[in-house]
Design a protein around this motif. Structure first.
Motif, mmCIF file in Angstrom:
data_model
loop_
_atom_site.group_PDB
_atom_site.id
_atom_site.type_symbol
_atom_site.label_atom_id
_atom_site.label_comp_id
_atom_site.label_asym_id
_atom_site.label_seq_id
_atom_site.Cartn_x
_atom_site.Cartn_y
_atom_site.Cartn_z
ATOM 1 N N ALA A 224 -3.741 8.386 137.329
ATOM 2 C CA ALA A 224 -2.412 8.513 136.717
ATOM 3 C C ALA A 224 -2.117 9.971 136.357
ATOM 4 C CB ALA A 224 -2.336 7.627 135.473
ATOM 5 N N LEU A 225 -3.076 10.636 135.748
ATOM 6 C CA LEU A 225 -2.825 12.008 135.279
ATOM 7 C C LEU A 225 -2.639 12.984 136.441
ATOM 8 C CD1 LEU A 225 -5.308 12.319 132.261
ATOM 9 C CD2 LEU A 225 -2.825 12.056 132.193
ATOM 10 N N GLU A 226 -3.460 12.842 137.472
ATOM 11 C CA GLU A 226 -3.329 13.764 138.609
ATOM 12 C C GLU A 226 -2.015 13.521 139.357
ATOM 13 O OE1 GLU A 226 -6.947 13.607 140.926
ATOM 14 O OE2 GLU A 226 -8.157 14.301 139.227
ATOM 15 N N SER A 227 -1.601 12.271 139.423
ATOM 16 C CA SER A 227 -0.305 11.984 140.056
ATOM 17 C C SER A 227 0.824 12.577 139.230
ATOM 18 C CB SER A 227 -0.105 10.474 140.198
ATOM 19 O OG SER A 227 -1.079 9.938 141.059
ATOM 20 N N ALA A 228 0.700 12.494 137.907
ATOM 21 C CA ALA A 228 1.738 13.081 137.050
ATOM 22 C C ALA A 228 1.785 14.597 137.232
ATOM 23 C CB ALA A 228 1.458 12.727 135.589
ATOM 24 N N GLN A 229 0.621 15.210 137.330
ATOM 25 C CA GLN A 229 0.588 16.671 137.562
ATOM 26 C C GLN A 229 1.272 17.014 138.876
ATOM 27 O OE1 GLN A 229 -3.541 17.732 137.467
ATOM 28 N NE2 GLN A 229 -3.649 17.650 135.236
ATOM 29 N N ARG A 230 1.008 16.201 139.899
ATOM 30 C CA ARG A 230 1.604 16.455 141.211
ATOM 31 C C ARG A 230 3.132 16.298 141.129
ATOM 32 N NH1 ARG A 230 -1.240 12.624 144.554
ATOM 33 N NH2 ARG A 230 -3.086 13.548 143.677
ATOM 34 N N ALA A 231 3.566 15.276 140.417
ATOM 35 C CA ALA A 231 5.012 15.056 140.271
ATOM 36 C C ALA A 231 5.652 16.229 139.537
ATOM 37 C CB ALA A 231 5.264 13.752 139.516
ATOM 38 N N GLU A 232 4.987 16.713 138.504
ATOM 39 C CA GLU A 232 5.531 17.850 137.754
ATOM 40 C C GLU A 232 5.554 19.098 138.642
ATOM 41 O OE1 GLU A 232 3.811 18.223 133.780
ATOM 42 O OE2 GLU A 232 3.653 16.046 133.717
ATOM 43 N N ALA A 233 4.518 19.275 139.461
ATOM 44 C CA ALA A 233 4.487 20.434 140.362
ATOM 45 C C ALA A 233 5.628 20.363 141.372
ATOM 46 C CB ALA A 233 3.140 20.500 141.078
ATOM 47 N N LEU A 234 6.054 19.149 141.691
ATOM 48 C CA LEU A 234 7.170 18.981 142.631
ATOM 49 C C LEU A 234 8.520 19.178 141.945
ATOM 50 C CD1 LEU A 234 5.761 15.864 144.512
ATOM 51 C CD2 LEU A 234 6.288 18.061 145.587
ATOM 52 N N GLY A 235 8.503 19.277 140.624
ATOM 53 C CA GLY A 235 9.744 19.577 139.913
ATOM 54 C C GLY A 235 10.255 18.475 139.006
ATOM 55 N N LEU A 236 9.529 17.348 138.922
ATOM 56 C CA LEU A 236 9.971 16.271 138.018
ATOM 57 C C LEU A 236 9.530 16.619 136.600
ATOM 58 C CD1 LEU A 236 11.344 13.417 138.094
ATOM 59 C CD2 LEU A 236 9.039 12.453 138.081
ATOM 60 N N ALA A 237 10.474 16.659 135.693
ATOM 61 C CA ALA A 237 10.151 17.046 134.313
ATOM 62 C C ALA A 237 9.237 16.010 133.668
ATOM 63 C CB ALA A 237 11.433 17.169 133.504
ATOM 64 N N ARG A 238 8.391 16.475 132.772
ATOM 65 C CA ARG A 238 7.510 15.542 132.066
ATOM 66 C C ARG A 238 8.326 14.525 131.268
ATOM 67 N NH1 ARG A 238 1.886 17.358 129.311
ATOM 68 N NH2 ARG A 238 1.737 18.227 131.402
ATOM 69 N N GLU A 239 9.528 14.930 130.869
ATOM 70 C CA GLU A 239 10.423 14.032 130.129
ATOM 71 C C GLU A 239 11.062 12.976 131.034
ATOM 72 O OE1 GLU A 239 10.356 17.297 129.881
ATOM 73 O OE2 GLU A 239 9.605 17.517 127.833
ATOM 74 N N HIS B 13 18.322 12.062 142.208
ATOM 75 C CA HIS B 13 19.206 11.083 141.568
ATOM 76 C C HIS B 13 19.088 11.095 140.043
ATOM 77 C CE1 HIS B 13 20.516 9.291 145.331
ATOM 78 N NE2 HIS B 13 19.259 9.269 145.743
ATOM 79 N N GLY B 14 18.271 11.974 139.512
ATOM 80 C CA GLY B 14 18.155 12.075 138.054
ATOM 81 C C GLY B 14 17.499 10.863 137.424
ATOM 82 N N LYS B 15 16.469 10.322 138.076
ATOM 83 C CA LYS B 15 15.833 9.093 137.582
ATOM 84 C C LYS B 15 14.457 9.370 136.976
ATOM 85 C CE LYS B 15 19.249 6.825 139.397
ATOM 86 N NZ LYS B 15 20.330 6.266 138.559
ATOM 87 N N ALA B 16 14.040 8.452 136.126
ATOM 88 C CA ALA B 16 12.684 8.510 135.574
ATOM 89 C C ALA B 16 11.730 7.793 136.526
ATOM 90 C CB ALA B 16 12.658 7.848 134.207
ATOM 91 N N VAL B 17 10.456 8.094 136.384
ATOM 92 C CA VAL B 17 9.417 7.465 137.226
ATOM 93 C C VAL B 17 8.294 6.980 136.323
ATOM 94 C CG1 VAL B 17 7.636 7.904 138.984
ATOM 95 C CG2 VAL B 17 9.912 8.918 139.236
ATOM 96 N N ARG B 18 7.853 5.750 136.542
ATOM 97 C CA ARG B 18 6.599 5.337 135.903
ATOM 98 C C ARG B 18 5.495 5.422 136.938
ATOM 99 N NH1 ARG B 18 3.619 0.312 134.786
ATOM 100 N NH2 ARG B 18 5.454 -1.031 135.010
ATOM 101 N N ILE B 19 4.485 6.181 136.603
ATOM 102 C CA ILE B 19 3.295 6.234 137.448
ATOM 103 C C ILE B 19 2.328 5.226 136.862
ATOM 104 C CG2 ILE B 19 1.392 7.700 138.208
ATOM 105 C CD1 ILE B 19 3.410 10.065 138.074
ATOM 106 N N GLY B 20 2.220 4.094 137.528
ATOM 107 C CA GLY B 20 1.476 2.969 136.977
ATOM 108 C C GLY B 20 0.219 2.689 137.773
ATOM 109 N N ALA B 21 -0.917 3.204 137.277
ATOM 110 C CA ALA B 21 -2.189 2.900 137.935
ATOM 111 C C ALA B 21 -2.626 1.504 137.508
ATOM 112 C CB ALA B 21 -3.245 3.925 137.543
ATOM 113 N N ASN B 22 -3.348 0.852 138.389
ATOM 114 C CA ASN B 22 -3.756 -0.534 138.111
ATOM 115 C C ASN B 22 -5.179 -0.738 138.611
ATOM 116 O OD1 ASN B 22 -4.019 -3.509 138.450
ATOM 117 N ND2 ASN B 22 -1.886 -3.484 137.808
ATOM 118 N N TRP B 23 -5.965 -1.369 137.773
ATOM 119 C CA TRP B 23 -7.373 -1.651 138.076
ATOM 120 C C TRP B 23 -7.532 -2.342 139.426
ATOM 121 C CZ3 TRP B 23 -11.218 0.378 135.574
ATOM 122 C CH2 TRP B 23 -12.437 -0.250 135.437
ATOM 123 N N GLY B 24 -6.572 -3.242 139.733
ATOM 124 C CA GLY B 24 -6.675 -4.035 140.956
ATOM 125 C C GLY B 24 -6.340 -3.255 142.212
#
Ligand code: SF4
Length: 471
Positions: A250-265, A204-215
């Protein structure tokens, strides 16, 4: 609504430089290179001086004379969220979140509109049930009919993959999906559920926030890092390991998302905690380890002045260091308190730091024994209220008005001086002073107001000045 102003262009301060500052605290003003307790113990030993004095003498503070203003912004990838640019040194974006039941279409649309009118540039909604997911496109339609263009962000936990798959209209209506790597899925289902959301974002051409939370920290990752730490030759403090776990989640999830094809942008990261010093430490580290756009917020900041002060304390330190591309102030509203107050606080924080301008700023003295009536307080309140009320109209008709400065002062001690520094200032008479209120415009005394209608006449002076200067 895209951000309209921003004064601090991106300047390169490399990740390694930031990291060096973290690793070498003596390079930061006001910090001590000496371990606090060790220094106190060694200084106090045999000297006969108290621990407090010893601590004071152990300080290694060095005067630092720097230009006023925030430091250069951290370079980050720019993310386009339905026309609102986050990162890439765009002006720091203000976000907020509804607290309505998203399935209540009318109520949610109303609150989103309120938040947008207050200045929120992105608004997040909880999407936790099939009803909420079905409501999202209808909320979007209502907002469009009301002329409210603010992009909507869906907040997903546990079942986001199911809701987004089952409601394509919801997936299309949202501009960004927020997912939490700590609860996107558990065990063997986790990777599949995470991948489903990322693939839908790509489709769908959407952005994603990967939001880790202490809780809701990824427990498997935290346990693994704690075990590794325990087995290492030089184990770190548990708190440091857990901070690292949050960042790595957060960083490892972002890497996984990028590996799946989601641009860092298309990716924004956040690592929220509820302690001020912890948040600062986490974000300094996160900022040094990635170039993703970052969303800042102190989670569970609390109610009233505590929530405002804690959020401002944490976010101000980070933004002063150039860290942060978008912010939210997570205030717990008092019963009946407007949800929009969190937007006002976010704007005031950005404006007082000199990062953005939203509305004319009113400088007012606190008042003291030299003011005998509440008139001065009432005038300061009237001027502040007038500015907020007129701002939607001024913004359209008088571009640049957000940079106007106003001063309302209680007596002759600081009144004329402070008034001269503002574009328009008024100095009210204090105890024993002549009943006259000099008004200063562009640094010069322009007139003196007297009588019963000083407030009304001063507001007229403001309106006339704006009409002439910001055409
Ligand atoms: S300007 Fe006058 S009234 Fe205001 S705080 Fe200073 S001395 Fe008091």
């Amino acid at each position: 609504m895209a951000p309209t102003t921003g004064s601090h262009a991106c300047q390169t301060r490399s990740a390694s430089t930031i990291k060096q500052a973290i690793m070498n605290p003596s390079s930061r003003p006001g910090s001590s290179p000496v371990s606090g307790k060790a220094a106190v113990d060694s200084t106090a030993a045999g000297s006969g001086i108290g621990a407090d004095q010893a601590a004071a003498s152990a300080c290694a503070w060095q005067p630092s004379i720097a230009a006023a203003g925030p430091g250069p912004r951290r370079p980050s990838r720019a993310v386009d969220i339905a026309g609102v640019r986050v990162g890439g040194c765009a002006p720091v974006v203000v976000q907020s979140m509804t607290n309505t039941d998203t399935a209540d279409i009318a109520g949610s649309a109303r609150q989103v509109a309120e938040l947008w009118r207050a200045g929120s540039e992105l608004v997040r909604l909880t999407v936790n049930t099939a009803q909420a997911a079905a409501a999202v496109p209808r909320i979007r339609e209502r907002l469009d009919m009301m002329g409210v263009s603010v992009p909507l962000v869906g907040d997903f936990h546990y079942n986001g993959h199911q809701l987004l798959s089952a409601e394509p209209a919801c997936a299309r209506a949202l501009a960004k999906y927020r997912i939490n790597p700590g609860n996107v899925g558990f065990g063997h289902k986790r990777d599949h559920q995470f991948a489903t959301i990322i693939e839908l974002a790509i489709e769908h051409g959407k952005a994603v926030r990967i939001g880790a939370n202490w809780g809701s920290l990824d427990q498997a990752l935290a346990a693994r890092l704690m075990d590794e730490n325990a087995a290492s030759a030089q184990p770190r403090e548990a708190a440091a390991v857990l901070r690292d776990a949050l960042i790595r989640s957060a960083l490892e999830s972002a890497q996984r998302a990028e590996a799946l094809g989601l641009a860092r942008e298309r990716i924004v990261l956040s690592c929220k905690v509820s302690g001020v010093q912890e948040l600062i430490a986490v974000y300094r580290d996160l900022a040094a380890r990635s170039d993703h756009a970052l969303h800042l917020g102190l989670t569970e900041a609390g109610m009233g002045s505590k929530g405002v002060v804690a959020s401002a304390a944490a976010l101000a330190v980070l933004m002063q260091e150039g860290i942060g591309d978008t912010i939210r102030i997570s205030l717990t509203p008092r019963p009946g308190q407007s949800r929009s107050d969190e937007v006002v606080v976010a704007q005031e924080l950005l404006q007082t730091l000199g990062l953005r301008s939203f509305t004319p700023m009113v400088t007012a003295c606190p008042g003291c024994g030299r003011t005998t009536s509440s008139f001065f307080q009432e005038l300061a309140e009237q001027v502040t209220g007038h500015v907020r009320q007129k701002m939607p109209e001024w913004k359209l008709r008088h571009p640049g008005v957000e940079n106007l400065s106003l001063a309302v002062m209680g007596c002759v001690v600081n009144g004329p001086g402070e008034s001269r520094h503002a574009d328009i200032g008024i100095s009210l008479p204090g105890t024993g002073e002549a009943p006259a209120a000099p008004v200063f415009i562009d640094g010069k005394k322009a007139m003196t107001l007297r009588g019963e209608n000083i407030a009304g006449e001063f507001l007229q002076v403001i309106d006339q000045y704006i009409a002439q200067r910001y055409r």
